[in-house]
Design an enzyme around this catalytic site. Structure first.
Site, PDB file in Angstrom:
ATOM      1  N   TYR A 151       0.820  -1.218   0.000  1.00  0.00           N
ATOM      2  CA  TYR A 151       0.000   0.000   0.000  1.00  0.00           C
ATOM      3  C   TYR A 151       0.854   1.269   0.000  1.00  0.00           C
ATOM      4  O   TYR A 151       0.363   2.353  -0.290  1.00  0.00           O
ATOM      5  CB  TYR A 151      -0.942   0.021   1.211  1.00  0.00           C
TER       6      TYR A 151
ATOM      7  N   LYS B   3       3.411 -15.586   2.153  1.00  0.00           N
ATOM      8  CA  LYS B   3       3.316 -16.285   0.868  1.00  0.00           C
ATOM      9  C   LYS B   3       4.748 -16.638   0.457  1.00  0.00           C
ATOM     10  O   LYS B   3       5.221 -16.280  -0.635  1.00  0.00           O
ATOM     11  CB  LYS B   3       2.608 -15.361  -0.144  1.00  0.00           C
TER      12      LYS B   3
ATOM     13  N   ASP C  77      -3.207 -18.172   1.405  1.00  0.00           N
ATOM     14  CA  ASP C  77      -4.386 -18.810   0.802  1.00  0.00           C
ATOM     15  C   ASP C  77      -4.951 -19.881   1.729  1.00  0.00           C
ATOM     16  O   ASP C  77      -6.165 -19.995   1.916  1.00  0.00           O
ATOM     17  CB  ASP C  77      -4.061 -19.379  -0.596  1.00  0.00           C
TER      18      ASP C  77
END
Ligand code: NAD
Length: 357
Positions: free
Chosen positions: A140, A191, A223
């Protein structure tokens, strides 16, 4: 010594729900807690008052304050403003100006509200997860970012996901410290099978973990974490993750509890100075109707007492008062169910106050 609390109601229902939380703070003052409450505009209200979402006077106030209570910002009347003048910019400005890098989002399901979840009661009853989200780094904020034209004339958008070791280290420490005070289990979500940033994240979290031998550390790919949150959420105690993963997972976890109007949050700096706010927005669809649920904001006051003002007993008192109000079957429309009594925002604030004395 007196503690200065900046009160920023913001827009929409922010004004209504913060008024109820202020009643609780005023009550605590009467109980002997030395507080000075100072109100200032932010978001759309800041734009209306001073032409920008984070007016200079508001910024000066929050910088000198010991703690900040925020309602919510935003509204349809501000959507056509240039991006830098929109209410949400006020919020981002507060986070970055104050260095609020640690976002604490509890997902707690009060047993009285087990029916409100879309999951089966046995899956969620007694749910109590704390998600620690890194708030001032990651994709971000990473540079370079933008939309550019390629040689063939096609446009492409790009953002940068970057974390330095020190950024990971400090958020990991916050998460481990919280885990120490809770169930002593921390799950770091990343991840690492795809992203180099996550590889480094995992390495640093493990390094910090060596200093917290009492905490059981595990790692999970994001995930899988999303799946596990809806499959068996009670397996989690504390979760720590990057800005964007935390944004998504904490909203999913919030929904497990069924009501957005019940969940508080805290954003802390390196010295535990914090901004406390409900997780929901300004709810323009119900603003001004006197039906918004003020409990998330009142519970944000409890978090303020716990994490910034070092008053855990008073924090427990507020949590207990909210539980008793729910036990009595009092409900705002968002958490209403059969056999309960529907009340409005002000009555809900009064009901909590009645349980505090
Ligand atoms: P929202 O959270 O304001 O509302 C979503 C739904 O939940 C609405 O139906 C609303 O009525 C309901 N709801 C929210 N809080 C409630 C409460 N306390 N009691 C009862 N019902 C409640 O999200 P949105 O509609 O997507 O956004 C509305 C505005 O809020 C937008 O301008 C958005 O940018 C802004 N927003 C601000 C924040 C913030 O200030 N932190 C967060 C999210 C959205």
């Amino acid at each position: 010594m007196s503690k200065k609390i900046a009160i920023l109601p913001g827009d929409g229902i922010g004004v209504e729900i913060v008024a109820e939380a202020v009643k609780v703070l005023e009550h605590l003052k009467g109980d002997g807690l030395d507080l000075e409450l100072v109100e200032a505009p932010v978001g759309g209200a800041g734009y209306d008052a001073a032409g920008k979402p984070l007016p200079d006077e508001t910024l000066a106030l929050v910088k000198e304050a010991d703690s900040i209570l925020l309602g919510a910002v935003g509204g349809p009347q501000y959507e056509k403003l240039p991006r830098e003048l929109r209410p949400e910019r006020g919020l981002l400005g507060l986070r970055s100006e104050l260095g609020l890098f640690a976002n604490l989002r509890p997902a707690i399901l009060y047993p009285q509200l087990a029916d409100a979840s879309s999951l089966k009661p046995e899956v969620v009853a007694g749910l109590d997860i704390m998600i620690v989200r890194e708030l001032t780094g990651g994709i971000y904020f990473g540079e370079p970012r933008g939309i550019r034209e390629k040689a063939n004339g096609e446009r492409e958008g790009f953002n940068t996901l970057v974390y330095s070791e020190s950024e990971v280290d400090r958020i990991a420490r916050v998460a481990f410290d919280i885990a120490m005070k809770r169930g002593k289990r921390l799950c770091s979500v990343d991840k690492a099978n795809v992203l180099e940033v996550s590889e480094l994240w995992r390495e640093v979290v493990e390094r910090v973990g060596e200093e917290y031998q009492g905490v059981e550390l595990s790692h999970m790919y994001v995930d899988n974490a999303a799946m596990q949150l809806v499959k068996w959420p009670k397996q989690f105690d504390v979760m720590v993750t990057k800005n964007m993963f935390g944004d998504i997972l904490s909203d999913a976890a919030a929904m497990l509890t069924g009501s957005i109007g019940m969940l508080p949050s805290a954003s802390l700096d390196a010295n535990s100075k914090g901004m406390y706010e409900p997780i929901h927005g300004s709810a323009p669809d119900i603003a001004g109707k006197g039906i918004a649920n003020p409990l998330a904001t009142i519970l944000s006051v409890a978090m303020m007492l716990r994490y910034s003002l070092d008053e855990p007993v008073l924090a427990d008192k507020i949590d207990t008062a909210v539980g008793r109000v729910l036990d009595k079957g009092l409900r705002t429309p968002d958490i209403m169910s059969a056999g309960c009594k529907q009340i409005g925002t002000v009555e809900m604030g009064d009901a909590v106050m009645a349980e505090l004395v």
